[in-house]
Design an enzyme around this catalytic site. Sequence first.
Site, short mmCIF file in Angstrom:
data_model
loop_
_atom_site.label_atom_id
_atom_site.label_comp_id
_atom_site.label_asym_id
_atom_site.label_seq_id
_atom_site.Cartn_x
_atom_site.Cartn_y
_atom_site.Cartn_z
N LYS A 163 3.64 -5.91 12.99
CA LYS A 163 2.23 -6.32 13.02
C LYS A 163 1.88 -6.87 11.65
CE LYS A 163 -1.58 -5.34 12.04
NZ LYS A 163 -2.54 -6.34 11.42
N GLU A 174 3.85 1.68 0.88
CA GLU A 174 3.70 1.02 -0.43
C GLU A 174 2.24 0.62 -0.53
OE1 GLU A 174 2.88 -1.37 -2.83
OE2 GLU A 174 4.51 -2.81 -2.61
N CYS A 229 0.71 -6.63 -5.73
CA CYS A 229 0.59 -5.18 -5.85
C CYS A 229 1.03 -4.67 -7.21
CB CYS A 229 1.38 -4.50 -4.74
SG CYS A 229 3.13 -4.93 -4.70
N GLU A 257 -8.13 -0.73 -7.71
CA GLU A 257 -7.40 -1.99 -7.56
C GLU A 257 -8.33 -3.08 -7.03
OE1 GLU A 257 -2.98 -3.18 -5.95
OE2 GLU A 257 -4.24 -1.95 -4.65
#
Length: 486
Positions: A173, A248, A282, A381
Amino acid sequence: MPELFIGGAWRSALDERTREIRCPADGSPVGIVDEASAKDTVEAIAAARRAFDEGPWPGTPAGERGDLLLRVADLMVRDKDELARAESLDTGKRLVESAYDIDDIVNCFRYFGRLVAGESGRVIDTGSPSVDSRVVYEPVGVCALITPWNYPLLQTAWKVAPALAAGNSFVLKPSELTPHTAIHLMRLLEEAGLPPGVANLVLGAGPEAGAPLGDHPDVDLLSFTGGLQTGRRLMAAAAGTVKKVALELGGKNPNIVFADADFDTAVDMALTAVFLHSGQVCSAGARLLVEDSLHDRFVDEVVRRAQLIRLGGPFDEHAQTGPLISEAHRAKVEAYVAQGLAEGAVLRCGGARPEGLDDGFYYPPTVLDECDARMSVVQEESFGPVLTVERFTDEAEAVRLANDTVYGLAGGVFTSDEAKAQRVAARLRIGTVWINDYHPYVPQAEWGGYKQSGSGRELGPSGLAEYREAKHIWRNTDPSPQGWFS
């Protein structure tokens, strides 16, 4: 043409819903794709279950599985230009960056194709001549693979290649914002000869298309790359069936610059660390920690060069970075900058939408100076082109500040003192440390984070191990009675 791939067949969504994909660089239409519902995903899980339980792929010799991955890599080389263009249109990133990504993806498939071909388990020395003891590695089963929008095909390759190498079936997905290279990959797997049902693709938003992947009892492993909050929800959903989970979840990555660092290299890498792909990485070095005696000179140069970075779309040959993925994401980045300023940060450059690029979701390289570790823009973040700057006075303070975060994915250390570099690297609670460099990686080395940056590893031998179960087989070659009650 239908874009869901379930049980070896291309088909439309059961609810006949679709989604229009537009390029974030200028809003131009890229395509219309099917939008799966939970019902489609459940059917994809069932197809993957049948393929694993009844199909040939799990029992295919490792060398043959590896050969298929190598064929896929060759097909990607053939289709490199088409894949790179599709990736750039979906993400808005520069075409040259997408081309680099395709090279990395090819290397990933080749690495796992060769790695699995050379493995056969291990023999255990039990000390008994009448015992044959072996550990063999078997596929986990049905894998749910959920991938993000910033590196759509790259992150997909990091999961699909080891999953297939190990002999699993899967349901993929991808992000609903960037589906086109995942569609292309399914066609390449089909062309390479992957048995029907092993690879399944559902497109759509997470709350509907992705939801069944977390708690469905027929899913044996869940691998997710994305945001922390979504990762927490998926981990909680997976707990009900105690399935394997690999996450992650990004990072708030420190980039430490000591006064004895090579100045030009450290400046260049500080810019690359945070402004590559407009900060939508990331491992972006979004927290710049500079030794106090170097601070003024170093930050002045970073600001000067940040203001020269040219923004533009995928096919602008002069552009150095591109847009953000969406209007909603740009608003999120803007909110973080506003909050940082309200908390006392000093705006050195950027901080406002650029002129002349009104059709895309652009935001300029932004530097916030005089930050401290308690600011939300430092701790959370933003996933945009926003660099926060903190000062430190000595090695101990640098390490303390760098580790003062819930994340632990990656970071950099710049110094000419090798012993210092190794000391700091050893004390950083992060999964990847770059010394006098930033961002490079190879598929042979593990990737993943400490703390809330996730669990498990991708790439390297450990990346393959995530998709396998270890089974110990003990065979007694002496038929005489040996039990407790003989």
